[in-house]
Design an enzyme around this catalytic site. Structure first.
Site, short mmCIF file in Angstrom:
data_model
loop_
_atom_site.label_atom_id
_atom_site.label_comp_id
_atom_site.label_asym_id
_atom_site.label_seq_id
_atom_site.Cartn_x
_atom_site.Cartn_y
_atom_site.Cartn_z
N HIS A 1 -1.76 12.10 -39.58
CA HIS A 1 -0.86 13.18 -39.97
C HIS A 1 0.20 12.69 -40.95
O HIS A 1 0.19 13.07 -42.12
CB HIS A 1 -0.21 13.78 -38.73
CG HIS A 1 0.72 14.90 -39.02
ND1 HIS A 1 1.84 15.17 -38.27
CD2 HIS A 1 0.73 15.84 -40.02
CE1 HIS A 1 2.48 16.21 -38.76
NE2 HIS A 1 1.82 16.64 -39.82
N HIS B 1 1.42 13.60 -45.35
CA HIS B 1 2.81 13.71 -45.80
C HIS B 1 3.18 12.60 -46.79
O HIS B 1 3.61 12.87 -47.92
CB HIS B 1 3.75 13.64 -44.60
CG HIS B 1 3.82 14.90 -43.82
ND1 HIS B 1 4.85 15.81 -43.95
CD2 HIS B 1 2.98 15.42 -42.88
CE1 HIS B 1 4.65 16.82 -43.12
NE2 HIS B 1 3.52 16.62 -42.47
N HIS C 1 -4.40 18.48 -44.24
CA HIS C 1 -3.17 18.60 -43.47
C HIS C 1 -3.27 19.70 -42.42
O HIS C 1 -2.82 19.52 -41.28
CB HIS C 1 -1.98 18.87 -44.38
CG HIS C 1 -0.69 19.07 -43.64
ND1 HIS C 1 -0.13 20.31 -43.43
CD2 HIS C 1 0.12 18.18 -43.02
CE1 HIS C 1 0.98 20.17 -42.72
NE2 HIS C 1 1.16 18.90 -42.45
N ASN D 1 -2.62 19.09 -38.42
CA ASN D 1 -1.26 19.52 -38.09
C ASN D 1 -1.22 20.70 -37.13
O ASN D 1 -0.53 20.65 -36.10
CB ASN D 1 -0.48 19.88 -39.34
CG ASN D 1 0.96 20.29 -39.02
OD1 ASN D 1 1.80 19.45 -38.71
ND2 ASN D 1 1.23 21.59 -39.08
N ILE E 1 5.10 21.69 -43.62
CA ILE E 1 5.72 21.66 -42.30
C ILE E 1 5.35 20.34 -41.61
O ILE E 1 4.32 19.76 -41.93
CB ILE E 1 5.27 22.86 -41.42
CG1 ILE E 1 6.05 22.93 -40.11
CG2 ILE E 1 3.80 22.77 -41.15
CD1 ILE E 1 7.49 23.24 -40.26
#
Length: 857
Positions: A519, A524, A709, A713, A857
């Site tokens: 993740h 990110h 993602h 997520n 997010i």
């Protein structure tokens, strides 16, 4: 007179969260501000020609114009859009066609400029002609007081895409170059709130603890601890040379800098606050909750108490004394994984299914013969398994290991290499006891996976062994002993409890690898350098900027918030996840082996042995596990993205030479490789010399930011919200027979399990954060969508994008049909929990579906 429409949002509510720590720990703060000036007399606009230049090669610009005081959309509190008329004096013969405009703000407060449109009759030969003869300027940018800018004004271009060089109108070339120069900055000074500067820095802002030893919480980025780069803030460094040589940035007291236009929208900020309040039952002050939980027993008293977190009549009841006179109950929404069955998570079928349809479905790989090779006794670096064929075959229903290898029916979830280098340090932490795990699985005839064995390994131990026979050596030599044990499936009695605990150790490894690597790192962190480089080197006029920009929305901001509250020293991750203060260092060790091209889904599946090339199969791949929900759904999304990118790129690049001669594109890619991911610049990267390399690279970037993602997520709370299913910590090792701990386990298996995994306080914090991170905001923009139909003026590009949108709608129907197919047992499993996370669209909230365009997010 040329008539225009200007859409803007005045500053009524500050659209940044003042302190990320307040978001998840200490309450919430939303700062208001009022407008003091008449906007119609304080903001000035100048049109700029795209067809006529002055002697100095700058475009001709017209006379100043102001907004008319007759908004066609009534102003309302809360940051709503307002639409104003504006009229420009413009001599078409002398000035040509407008292609940009200046805006100069004399107000103290900033405002958000959404767009401007001009009613202008374009010539029939204009390739970008709009059928309504309207020139669109898509702005979406904060405009501060003119004194904040070096040029005292801001420039915005129309929506025409142009490659650099001769394809850009001569009148706009200098403006194009100057605007990029403004976004790059000079690399010096501390960034201010209004700055729009994108630059690189290492992760030297994660802080430290007073208890740190010399090598704890190192700076990430560089030879020793390679890492992707983040946005430079320019904050002053610490003067204390004893703390990482004084190279740490001073901690942020309040807002951490991100380029101004990277701040969350008002809608998203509001949603963040609402998610947080909802997670904490609205009235509960987080600080008081923390105090209450720390003053009460921190252990769950049986599985039923965990279940009460979600029950309508349950929850954690807080005493009146901590809630100012009214009783409050802290409760959470029921996680999807237990909505249909409370105990399905305990089954071996669900345990295995979540490896291919859970929140971390891209780690499992095909077992290789060398994985079962005997361990070399004297090699402390050897990591081969101690499992034997005989133990695997116990639960293979008569199939031999050799037969299973030939038919590619053996798989492994292997966390040995990721955890073993840090396991000794981890197990020295307070209340942290863990193993490096390997899980062996068999593909059954019905397409489901069956766990065969779990190997639990501890750090090697060194012992001196006397030579045999004695005359061979004059002294003892060092022998490395690798303590490990193999646990086999069982569903009853003491062996059943041991097996349940063994699965918990596997899931703890999986949960931590998921959060830190799959993740955070692989979506990110790796995406931020692409965003920085795109803003620095690709003009808003560049077609590739228009292609990629939606896939960076909110990424820099959410990463900044994470550095303030989730991954920094002493943060939520360190308090509630197994590796504690070694968490980010572990992610750096994995980043060393990150390869950009391996992030392509087909390449990843082939590398893990989960697929082989086969031109007769869908997507050109034959899956080893036919019913592999993540791969099946993902490949359809991947192909749709790649087709869209290919058709879009082909609109602007007719051959490879055009790619090689694109100066902005070449500067962009060079910076991605040598600066953004500079610690890995010696890895194999595309050379960016061909159209195919451009298509492949853009496809990977979009895939990482969107579907990858989404897959790792938005299942966090649906699966991990039930802490028994996905614990974040293990605090005890397996009890040894004939010990007090073993007797306690026999007497009360549930208590033994709960004393081993994440305790109550850490569970509440984890669930609060996971619910926020798994929820869609109301302003989310999903794959196949844009925030406006006027994102480009090129109708051909719009047509191609429309086809992409329709393709995704068809994929959504196919995924729903697969989830209703009873023959595909991995789609729902024992938990009756369909795999919907890669459905492209979603409503706001906790939905376990929806692919946002970006890591938002």
């Amino acid at each position: 007179m040329v008539k225009g429409k200007v859409v803007l949002i005045r500053k009524y509510v500050l659209q940044t969260i003042s302190n990320a720590k307040e978001l998840v720990g200490n309450g919430f703060n939303l700062i208001g501000s009022s407008v003091e000036y008449d906007i119609t007399k304080s903001v000035f606009f100048n049109l700029i020609s795209r067809t006529k230049s002055s002697k100095d090669n700058y475009s001709k610009d017209g006379k100043e114009a102001c907004l008319e005081n007759n908004a066609s959309v009534l102003r309302s509190l809360g940051g709503k859009e307002e639409e104003f008329d504006i009229y420009f004096e413009w001599d078409a013969t002398e000035m040509g066609i407008p292609g940009a405009f200046y805006v100069k703000n004399h107000m103290k407060d900033e405002f958000f400029l959404v767009s401007m449109t001009l009613e202008y009759p374009l010539p029939t030969c204009d390739r970008h002609k709009d059928k309504n003869s309207i020139i669109h300027f898509l702005c979406n940018s904060w405009v501060h007081n003119h004194g904040c800018y070096k040029t005292h004004h801001r420039i915005f271009f129309d929506n025409n895409p142009y490659l650099p060089g001769n394809q850009t109108p001569e009148a706009l070339r200098k403006y194009r170059e100057e605007e990029l120069d403004n976004l790059r900055g000079d690399g010096t000074g501390e960034r201010k709130e209004w700055d729009r500067i994108y630059d690189y820095d290492v992760y030297n802002d994660l802080g430290y603890l007073d208890s740190d030893e010399k090598d704890d919480h190192p700076i990430l980025g560089g030879t020793l601890y390679p890492y992707p780069r983040r946005v430079r803030t320019g904050r002053k460094l610490l003067n204390d040379k004893n703390i990482n040589g004084g190279k740490y940035e001073k901690p942020a007291d309040n807002v951490i800098y991100v380029p101004r236009d990277e701040n969350f929208s008002l809608e998203k900020t509001t949603d963040f606050l609402e998610f947080g309040k909802k997670s904490l039952s609205g009235k509960v002050e987080p600080l008081l909750l923390s105090l209450y939980l720390k003053l009460t027993p921190n252990e769950f008293n049986g599985f039923e108490e965990v279940q009460r977190l979600y029950d309508q009549e349950g929850g954690i009841k807080l005493p009146i004394s901590t809630t100012m006179g009214t009783e409050n109950v802290l409760k959470f929404p029921t996680p999807h994984v237990i909505q249909a069955s409370t105990f399905a998570w305990m089954t071996d079928e669900e345990f295995a299914r979540e490896m291919i349809a859970g929140v971390n479905p891209n780690v499992i790989r095909l077992l290789k013969r060398e994985d079962l090779a005997p361990r070399r006794r004297l090699d402390c670096k050897c990591n081969h398994s101690t499992i034997t064929k005989e133990k695997l075959e116990i639960n293979m229903g008569g199939v031999t290991v050799d037969e299973a290898f030939c038919n590619k029916r053996l798989f492994i979830l292997d966390y040995y290499d990721a955890f073993m280098p840090y396991l000794r340090k981890i197990n020295e932490l307070d209340s942290a006891k863990a193993y490096a795990t390997r899980t062996f699985l068999f593909l059954k005839d019905d397409g489901t996976l069956k766990p065969l064995a779990i190997e639990l390994s501890k750090p090697h131990q060194c012992v001196y062994v006397l030579p045999h026979p004695p005359h061979m050596r004059p002294s003892p030599f060092l022998h490395y002993y690798f303590p490990s044990q193999v646990v086999l499936p069982a569903d009853k009695g003491d062996d059943g409890t041991i097996w349940l605990l063994a699965k918990a150790y596997v899931v703890v490894n999986d949960t931590n690898y998921h959060q830190l690597i799959s993740h955070w790192l692989h979506t990110h962190a790796v995406m931020e350098p692409f965003s920085i480089a795109t803003h620095r080197q690709l003009s808003v006029l560049h077609p590739i900027y228009k292609l990629l920009h939606p896939h960076f929305r909110d990424t820099i901001n959410i990463n900044a918030l994470a550095r303030q509250s989730l991954i920094n020293a002493g943060s939520i991750i360190e308090q509630t996840f197994l590796p504690g203060k070694y968490s980010m260092e572990m992610s750096s060790a994995v980043y060393k082996n990150w390869v950009f091209t391996d992030q392509a889904l087909p390449t990843d599946l082939i590398k893990r042995g989960l697929a082989v090339k086969d031109h007769t199969s869908p997507h050109g791949l034959r899956l080893m596990i036919k019913d592999y929900p993540y791969a099946v759904d993902g490949l359809e999304i991947w192909d749709a993205i790649k087709t869209w990118v290919q058709e879009y790129v082909n609109l602007y690049y007719s051959n490879d030479k055009a790619v090689e001669e694109d100066t902005e594109l070449q500067a962009w890619w060079k910076e991605v490789v040598e600066k953004g991911h500079g610690d890995l610049k010696d890895n194999e990267w595309p050379k960016m010399k061909t159209c195919q390399e451009l298509i492949d690279s853009c496809t990977i970037i979009i895939w990482i930011g969107s579907a990858l993602h989404a897959a790792v997520n938005f299942g966090q709370y649906p699966y991990g919200g039930y802490i028994l299913n996905r614990p974040t910590q293990s605090r005890r090792l397996l009890p040894e027979p004939k010990t007090k701990e073993y007797d306690e386990m026999v007497k009360n298996p549930q208590e033994a399990f709960l004393r081993t995994i994440t305790p109550k306080f850490q569970t509440v914090i984890d669930l609060t954060v996971m619910e926020i991170l798994s929820s869609h905001s109301s302003d989310e923009i999903y794959l196949g969508q844009r925030d406006t139909p006027n994102w480009t003026s090129d109708q051909n590009a719009k047509d191609v994008f429309e086809t992409f949108t329709k393709t995704l709608a068809e994929i959504e129907k196919k995924i729903s049909e697969r989830n209703n197919n009873q023959e595909l047992k991995n789609r729902t499993g024992p938990a009756k929990f369909p795999y919907t996370v890669l459905l492209p669209t979603s409503e706001p909230g906790l939905t376990f579906r929806g692919i946002p365009n970006s890591v938002s997010i």
